[in-house]
Design a protein around this motif. Structure first.
Motif, PDB file in Angstrom:
ATOM      1  N   GLN A 133     -19.921  -1.166 -41.880  1.00 50.48           N
ATOM      2  CA  GLN A 133     -20.853  -2.334 -42.024  1.00 50.48           C
ATOM      3  C   GLN A 133     -20.386  -2.718 -43.342  1.00 50.48           C
ATOM      4  O   GLN A 133     -21.467  -3.161 -44.140  1.00 50.48           O
ATOM      5  N   TYR A 134     -18.916  -2.460 -43.349  1.00 51.17           N
ATOM      6  CA  TYR A 134     -18.654  -3.356 -44.768  1.00 51.17           C
ATOM      7  C   TYR A 134     -17.841  -4.397 -44.642  1.00 51.17           C
ATOM      8  O   TYR A 134     -16.959  -3.680 -43.816  1.00 51.17           O
ATOM      9  N   LEU A 135     -17.455  -5.454 -45.102  1.00 53.08           N
ATOM     10  CA  LEU A 135     -17.228  -6.527 -45.017  1.00 53.08           C
ATOM     11  C   LEU A 135     -15.466  -6.530 -45.635  1.00 53.08           C
ATOM     12  O   LEU A 135     -15.828  -6.761 -46.612  1.00 53.08           O
ATOM     13  N   LEU A 136     -14.730  -6.440 -44.680  1.00 56.60           N
ATOM     14  CA  LEU A 136     -12.959  -6.286 -45.883  1.00 56.60           C
ATOM     15  C   LEU A 136     -12.926  -8.434 -45.896  1.00 56.60           C
ATOM     16  O   LEU A 136     -12.953  -8.795 -44.525  1.00 56.60           O
ATOM     17  N   CYS A 137     -11.839  -8.577 -46.697  1.00 55.46           N
ATOM     18  CA  CYS A 137     -11.460  -9.937 -46.572  1.00 55.46           C
ATOM     19  C   CYS A 137      -9.985  -9.775 -46.054  1.00 55.46           C
ATOM     20  O   CYS A 137      -9.749  -8.363 -46.302  1.00 55.46           O
ATOM     21  N   PRO A 138      -9.461 -10.445 -45.620  1.00 56.44           N
ATOM     22  CA  PRO A 138      -8.143 -10.340 -44.882  1.00 56.44           C
ATOM     23  C   PRO A 138      -6.526  -9.972 -46.633  1.00 56.44           C
ATOM     24  O   PRO A 138      -6.116  -8.842 -46.384  1.00 56.44           O
ATOM     25  N   HIS A 139      -7.539  -9.804 -47.333  1.00 56.38           N
ATOM     26  CA  HIS A 139      -6.128  -9.414 -48.365  1.00 56.38           C
ATOM     27  C   HIS A 139      -6.580  -7.893 -48.738  1.00 56.38           C
ATOM     28  O   HIS A 139      -5.339  -7.314 -49.013  1.00 56.38           O
ATOM     29  N   SER A 140      -7.684  -7.747 -48.520  1.00 55.77           N
ATOM     30  CA  SER A 140      -8.342  -6.104 -49.085  1.00 55.77           C
ATOM     31  C   SER A 140      -7.487  -5.476 -47.730  1.00 55.77           C
ATOM     32  O   SER A 140      -7.121  -3.959 -48.120  1.00 55.77           O
ATOM     33  N   ALA A 141      -8.130  -5.658 -46.319  1.00 52.63           N
ATOM     34  CA  ALA A 141      -7.857  -5.620 -45.285  1.00 52.63           C
ATOM     35  C   ALA A 141      -6.198  -5.021 -45.176  1.00 52.63           C
ATOM     36  O   ALA A 141      -6.275  -4.143 -44.661  1.00 52.63           O
ATOM     37  N   VAL A 142      -4.851  -5.502 -46.276  1.00 45.60           N
ATOM     38  CA  VAL A 142      -4.005  -4.949 -45.590  1.00 45.60           C
ATOM     39  C   VAL A 142      -3.327  -3.311 -46.533  1.00 45.60           C
ATOM     40  O   VAL A 142      -3.190  -2.914 -45.904  1.00 45.60           O
ATOM     41  N   ALA A 143      -4.296  -3.351 -47.962  1.00 41.71           N
ATOM     42  CA  ALA A 143      -4.391  -2.477 -48.289  1.00 41.71           C
ATOM     43  C   ALA A 143      -4.788  -1.551 -47.594  1.00 41.71           C
ATOM     44  O   ALA A 143      -4.725  -0.343 -47.488  1.00 41.71           O
TER      45      ALA A 143
END
Length: 423
Positions: A386-396
């Motif tokens: 239940q932790y929301l990532l932005c697309p940039h963080s999701a790359v990592a």
């Protein structure tokens, strides 16, 4: 502490000179002539420090009390962080399956660049007020740099800021952050083309030394050394938060995954390594994969065009801070760095010498992440934490999930993600 150009053809400058510069007059980037080496005892002493205190210690090493006295420096850094929403300024979230996310986005614009730009703006104000000078800041942006730069200097009596915004290439919220600031010293212009293309006239302007001096121009992009300096603290804080113990010799390594576009945060990680921090760097990029190809094959060349991705702030083909990394890993070889970068600028393609490529491969590994992998990662992280990532963080985080699924631990159970920007 003196600073020299990566291309070796410009006079050396002190921190103030590097701070007020964009590119060096010879087209290179300023770097410390010598790097401080930190012993294990110093690292152990620093391990209990807060993030702001780490920034203070690092800035003291690279600025020097003769330019900014220590008590003044501490006050400037405190002012830079006073509007951050989290009391720790930077916070580590520990999630399931060994995933650790270092949250660098608690500043006013929700971008990690609030950290370095806030400090840089305070340093600028200090010198400008002391000398009763005025400067005009020129910034090109792919999204988050522009809004964070505006936030850091809006209303300042000693600075005007000109931001070049690539129309149609930024997220709506970033565009609004830039175009709705009604301050007399803020000037935002929408331009045709992508962020790489708008960097070209900026570099041309900074190559004209007489024009720069006449109009008192400078840059707050990560060509500015102060930006990279503050970002070194991200890596020290990540290491101290995640290292299992500092009582062993040698100290245990910690893997830090850095999503990046222009490679400023990556250059900061390489500097931290060279100062004695046992990091294992992983650079994560989107489909614009020039850094990935460079790390994997030594292929430092442009693709046919910038690809538009979900991680729009990383849609960059010319990661100019790689020049700093090449210089650092080549043992401060200015002549070799100049030849390499001039060939790249002429032909948009070059291959790293084998020795330099070997050093780069030793310093880091890399991954290129598709839009499909970004959306899968965001969905999985939400379902599991239940932790929301932005697309940039999701790359990592995508890289972390790949390693977890392959059951291939990379020598350290803890993985730290340094997000490119927040949500």
């Amino acid at each position: 502490m003196w600073y020299v150009s990566t291309r070796g053809m410009a006079p050396r400058v002190d921190f103030e000179g590097a701070l007020f510069s964009g590119y060096a007059p010879d087209g290179g980037l300023f770097m410390p002539e010598e790097l401080p080496q930190l012993d294990i005892e110093t690292l152990r002493q620093w391990s209990s420090l807060s993030y702001p205190s780490l920034v203070k210690e690092l800035c003291t090493l690279f600025i020097g009390p003769e330019l900014i006295p220590r008590d003044v420096l501490n006050d400037l850094i405190n002012r830079a962080f006073h509007r951050f929403r989290h009391r720790e300024v930077v916070h580590l979230s520990r999630l399931r399956n060994g995933l650790n996310v270092l949250e660098l986005w608690h500043g006013a614009t929700y971008a990690f660049k609030d950290l370095s730009l806030g400090c840089t703006a305070q340093f600028l104000q200090y010198f400008l007020e002391k000398k009763e000078k005025h400067v005009t800041v020129v910034v090109g942006t792919s999204g988050d740099t522009g809004s964070a730069a505006i936030e850091s200097v809006q209303g300042a009596k000693n600075m005007d800021i000109i931001v070049l915004l690539p129309q149609g290439h930024c997220t709506k919220i970033q565009e609004l952050q830039m175009t709705t600031v009604l301050r007399e010293n803020v000037h935002v212009f929408g331009v045709e083309g992508n962020s790489d293309e708008l960097d070209e006239p900026i570099k041309a302007v900074f190559a004209d030394v007489a024009f720069i001096k006449k109009h008192n121009l400078m840059s707050l992009n990560s060509i500015n050394w102060s930006r990279v300096l503050v970002q070194i603290a991200h890596h020290f804080f990540a290491y101290f938060q995640c290292a299992p113990s500092l009582d062993t010799h040698p100290l245990p390594p910690v893997e830090v995954v850095v999503p990046t576009g222009a490679a400023g945060n990556l250059a900061a990680g390489c500097l931290a390594q060279k100062m004695g921090l046992p990091l294992r760097l992983v650079v994560a990029v989107n489909r614009n994969d020039i850094i990935h190809r460079t790390v994997q094959r030594g292929d430092f060349s442009l693709s046919k065009a910038v690809e538009l991705t979900l991680a729009s702030a990383m849609d960059i083909q010319v990661p100019y801070n790689m020049e700093r990394i090449f210089w650092l890993l080549s043992g401060s070889d200015s002549q070799g760095t100049r030849a390499l970068m001039e060939q790249f600028e002429r032909t948009q393609s070059t291959s790293l010498p084998k020795e330099l490529h070997d050093k780069l491969s030793e310093a880091m590994t890399s991954e290129s992440v598709s839009d499909e992998a970004i959306t899968r990662t965001m969905s999985r992280c939400w379902e599991e934490n239940q932790y929301l990532l932005c697309p940039h963080s999701a790359v990592a985080v995508s890289y972390h999930y790949q390693q977890t699924d392959r059951q291939q631990p990379r020598g350290c159970a803890l993985r730290t993600v340094v997000p490119e920007e927040g949500v």
